[in-house]
Write an enzyme that holds these catalytic residues in place. Structure first.
Site, PDB file in Angstrom:
ATOM      1  N   TRP A 121       1.054  -1.101   0.215  1.00  0.00           N
ATOM      2  CA  TRP A 121      -0.268  -0.358  -0.136  1.00  0.00           C
ATOM      3  C   TRP A 121       1.071   0.938  -0.163  1.00  0.00           C
ATOM      4  CZ3 TRP A 121      -4.619   1.787  -0.077  1.00  0.00           C
ATOM      5  CH2 TRP A 121      -5.142   2.972   0.460  1.00  0.00           C
ATOM      6  N   ASP A 124      -0.105   9.103   0.450  1.00  0.00           N
ATOM      7  CA  ASP A 124       0.070  10.367  -0.053  1.00  0.00           C
ATOM      8  C   ASP A 124       1.422  10.395  -0.112  1.00  0.00           C
ATOM      9  OD1 ASP A 124      -1.876  10.597   1.680  1.00  0.00           O
ATOM     10  OD2 ASP A 124      -1.550  11.902   3.388  1.00  0.00           O
ATOM     11  N   GLN A 140       3.878   7.459   2.275  1.00  0.00           N
ATOM     12  CA  GLN A 140       3.089   6.518   3.039  1.00  0.00           C
ATOM     13  C   GLN A 140       2.914   5.011   3.009  1.00  0.00           C
ATOM     14  OE1 GLN A 140       1.085   8.608   6.043  1.00  0.00           O
ATOM     15  NE2 GLN A 140       2.897   9.321   5.374  1.00  0.00           N
ATOM     16  N   TRP A 148      -4.028  -0.293   4.162  1.00  0.00           N
ATOM     17  CA  TRP A 148      -3.359   1.627   5.040  1.00  0.00           C
ATOM     18  C   TRP A 148      -3.683   0.854   6.072  1.00  0.00           C
ATOM     19  CZ3 TRP A 148      -5.298   3.898   9.213  1.00  0.00           C
ATOM     20  CH2 TRP A 148      -4.814   5.124   9.297  1.00  0.00           C
ATOM     21  N   TRP A 183       2.866  10.050   9.780  1.00  0.00           N
ATOM     22  CA  TRP A 183       2.280  10.382   9.077  1.00  0.00           C
ATOM     23  C   TRP A 183       2.658  12.187   8.415  1.00  0.00           C
ATOM     24  CZ3 TRP A 183      -3.714  10.446  11.785  1.00  0.00           C
ATOM     25  CH2 TRP A 183      -4.052   9.107  12.223  1.00  0.00           C
TER      26      TRP A 183
HETATM   27  N1  DQQ Z   1      -3.480  11.176   4.643  1.00  0.00           N
HETATM   28  C1  DQQ Z   1      -4.241  11.838   5.101  1.00  0.00           C
HETATM   29  C2  DQQ Z   1      -3.608  12.708   5.793  1.00  0.00           C
HETATM   30  C3  DQQ Z   1      -2.766  11.515   6.995  1.00  0.00           C
HETATM   31  C4  DQQ Z   1      -2.273  10.523   5.871  1.00  0.00           C
HETATM   32  C5  DQQ Z   1      -4.871  12.181   3.643  1.00  0.00           C
HETATM   33  C6  DQQ Z   1      -2.373   9.285   7.090  1.00  0.00           C
HETATM   34  O1  DQQ Z   1      -4.374  13.563   6.633  1.00  0.00           O
HETATM   35  O2  DQQ Z   1      -1.637  12.710   7.723  1.00  0.00           O
HETATM   36  O3  DQQ Z   1      -4.760  10.949   3.338  1.00  0.00           O
HETATM   37  O4  DQQ Z   1      -2.072   7.429   5.724  1.00  0.00           O
END
Ligand code: DQQ
Length: 627
Positions: A121, A124, A140, A148, A183
């Protein structure tokens, strides 16, 4: 190779008699409704396993409450919401029979020049920067699974933002202040050459805090090792802000007082907003009395981005630049709708506030960065080529990929940004085909013989020839419910990822509203996924945007086709639509390209330049190789 085939006698196949698979798939919806539904391919078995486990857990819990008898239907909830972040994988389409995907179909779907990890996965993009000759992207990443969770920072480098080398994971959740996830965050290059990385950590109790990290060794161009500041977190949610509503720090910019500013997304009730902090050392912070900006009704703002654009100059600007020739763009990713919205306005340095030029087009209620599948984007200033680069996440639940474009102020309309693929994409161009003034009659399809069409760079211009007297046309047709919705002045455009039988196809098209006697027509730019795949368990939407067309301009589109990703740019990049398609037949050598005109009252004349595109190298970095 340039070609200009004679289209005088070209076959014009009627378009209308081809089936739509909407009846068997999900109901088509307009992109503005942003109904993100996952489709599960490469990792279908592992997701089925996850889905079953979640279902079992729901049923077990439900049984406890109901003397062993389950009352609930099988319902799956997206991941992330409980942890205080947006849904990161959508419920499995459990009511739908899964299509019998073959390995060939699945392997075709993986992109060849959009960045993605080797497996598992991603979401961002984080902390993009250019350092000592390398572009760095962090993202991420769940190293363990295709959904996720367990979020770390993946890391890759590139010399040209096209060919990428995967590096070891940069940050993992290993301390109390990020144990539930490392994050999103951003990088700031300081004038003394240091690099500051601010990111959101989710604590064991899912409280969102901001943490500081920096490279262990600034002489390493690969920035392989990262150190977390020993006294993290540097920021906790301030009074009045929910513990799960405080995330995604931006790149910092410096004010006239020499202090750095960082903005962080949040919400109060249903008002989306961005907090501003000032700092001299990235360790101690002072919260501004004012929000940078807030818009009622827009909900939680994720991944806020804030950057200057030059009103007249050709170049991108460093984040700290301001002045009379500069506007500022504020972008927020709306958690409620999963859409990236932006607005152009003025930044007031004296109190760190920002005001949109047009309050009716404010953040979250006006312009979108992309009218298709696109989220959590972030820009960075590329000091190497003096340009601002926009990174985005093209979401689906299997092959999540990142994409990048150059972004500038539109000096012609002065109301919107222009996004355009970075020039480096052109280094992938192979064979070239040219078609001039191909006439396409109402209700017809014309094949474009460019060979296999799964990796293409297409530039197309369209002219209109009215067939009847003045007065033809319609008002406010928009994109309709897809390319089968006919009216006087549309739809017309191209059919990408189509098979010879047109049993699968993805129209990218214009549809004009108004009448031929109107001085100004409204131009809708659309992508219709509804007949892109015969598979029923696939999300298929119609994406709609309205694009300004100035009086001296032809209608034009550029389309990048990369297997399951189709990125479409109208009028030089004023409007962008990213879409994902999962055909079952129009794959490998069977994928073709066509022109189509489904308008009733006009001929179109199309001129196109098309390039086959090579694949980029995206592979692990040979770490034993000395730089
Ligand atoms: N993804 C979100 C963010 C967060 C992150 C947006 C967590 O707000 O920090 O897709 O994976």
């Amino acid at each position: 190779m340039a070609m200009n085939p004679d289209f005088e006698n070209a076959t014009q196949i009627p378009l209308l008699n081809y089936p739509s698979y909407r009846e068997t798939g999900r109901r088509a919806q307009k992109g503005s409704l942003v109904y993100i539904v996952s489709t599960v391919f490469l990792i279908i078995m592992s997701l089925v396993a996850v889905a079953l486990i979640i279902n079992l857990q729901i049923h077990e819990h439900d049984k406890d409450l109901n003397n062993g008898k389950s009352l609930l239907p099988l319902i799956l909830y997206p991941r992330g919401v409980a942890e205080g972040v947006s849904a990161k994988s959508s419920p499995f389409l459990s009511q739908k029979a899964s299509y019998n995907w073959t390995n060939a179909m699945l392997s075709w779907q993986r992109t060849d020049f959009h960045f993605q990890p080797q497996k598992n996965w991603m979401n961002d993009p984080n902390g993009p920067l250019f350092y000592k000759g390398w572009y760095h992207i962090f993202y991420q990443y769940n190293p363990d699974s295709a959904v996720w969770g367990n979020i770390t920072w993946g890391h890759a480098v590139s010399r040209d933002m096209i060919h990428w080398l995967h590096l070891p994971i940069a940050l993992v959740p290993d301390t109390w202040h990020d144990i539930s996830g490392v994050w999103s965050g951003s990088a700031t290059l300081l004038p003394d050459g240091k690099i500051v990385m601010l990111y959101t950590g989710s604590t064991g109790e899912y409280v969102q805090v901001q943490n500081l990290a920096y490279p262990a060794n600034l002489s390493d161009p690969l920035l392989l090792d990262w150190v977390k500041y020993a006294h993290n977190p540097v920021l906790v949610p301030p009074p009045g802000i929910g513990p799960k509503d405080f995330r995604d720090p931006t790149t910092a910019w410096i004010g006239l007082d020499g202090k750095w500013r960082v903005t962080i997304g949040s919400k109060v009730n249903k008002t989306g907003l961005s907090l501003v902090y000032r700092t001299e050392d990235f360790i101690h912070y002072e919260l501004s009395d004012h929000y940078l900006h807030a818009v009622p009704g827009t909900g939680m703002w994720e991944c806020v981005d804030f950057f200057p654009v030059s009103l007249n100059g050709p170049h991108g600007l460093d984040s700290s630049v301001n002045g009379p020739d500069v506007k500022h763009v504020l972008k927020a990713s709306l958690d409620d709708t999963k859409v990236d919205h932006y607005a152009i306005g003025t930044y007031f340095v004296e109190n760190d506030t920002w005001v949109p030029d047009n309050p009716h087009e404010d953040v979250g209620i006006g312009l979108k960065l992309d009218y298709g599948r696109y989220y959590a984007s972030k820009t960075f200033y590329d000091q190497h080529k003096q340009r601002r680069i926009l990174w985005g996440w093209i979401n689906e639940s299997d092959g999540e990929t990142a994409d990048l474009k150059k972004v500038v102020f539109d000096k012609k309309t002065r109301t919107n940004l222009i996004q355009w693929p970075v020039e480096e994409v052109e280094s992938l161009r192979l064979r070239n085909f040219e078609f001039e003034e191909v006439v396409v009659n109402p209700g017809s399809v014309v094949p474009l013989d460019v060979g296999p069409s799964t990796q293409l760079d297409i530039f197309a211009e369209f002219e209109i020839e009215y067939l009847a007297s003045k007065g033809i046309g319609n008002n406010n047709v928009g994109c309709g419910s897809g390319a089968v919705d006919r009216s006087g002045l549309g739809p017309f455009g191209i059919l990408a990822i189509a098979d010879d039988q047109l049993s699968e196809l993805t129209p990218i098209y214009f549809h004009l509203s108004g009448t031929s006697s109107d001085a100004i027509l409204t131009t809708s730019f659309c992508v219709d996924e509804t007949r892109s795949s015969k598979a029923p368990d696939v999300s298929k939407l119609v994406f709609e945007s309205e694009v300004p067309v100035l009086s001296d301009e032809k209608l034009s589109m550029r389309v990048l086709v990369d297997h399951s990703i189709i990125e479409s740019f109208a009028q030089g990049g004023r409007t962008v639509i990213s879409s994902r398609v999962y055909p079952t037949e129009a794959i490998f050598g069977a994928a073709r390209l066509f022109l189509f005109n489904n308008a009733t009252d006009i001929n179109i004349k199309a001129s196109l330049k098309i390039w086959q595109l090579n694949s980029a190298f995206i592979r692990p970095f040979p770490l034993d190789y000395k730089l």
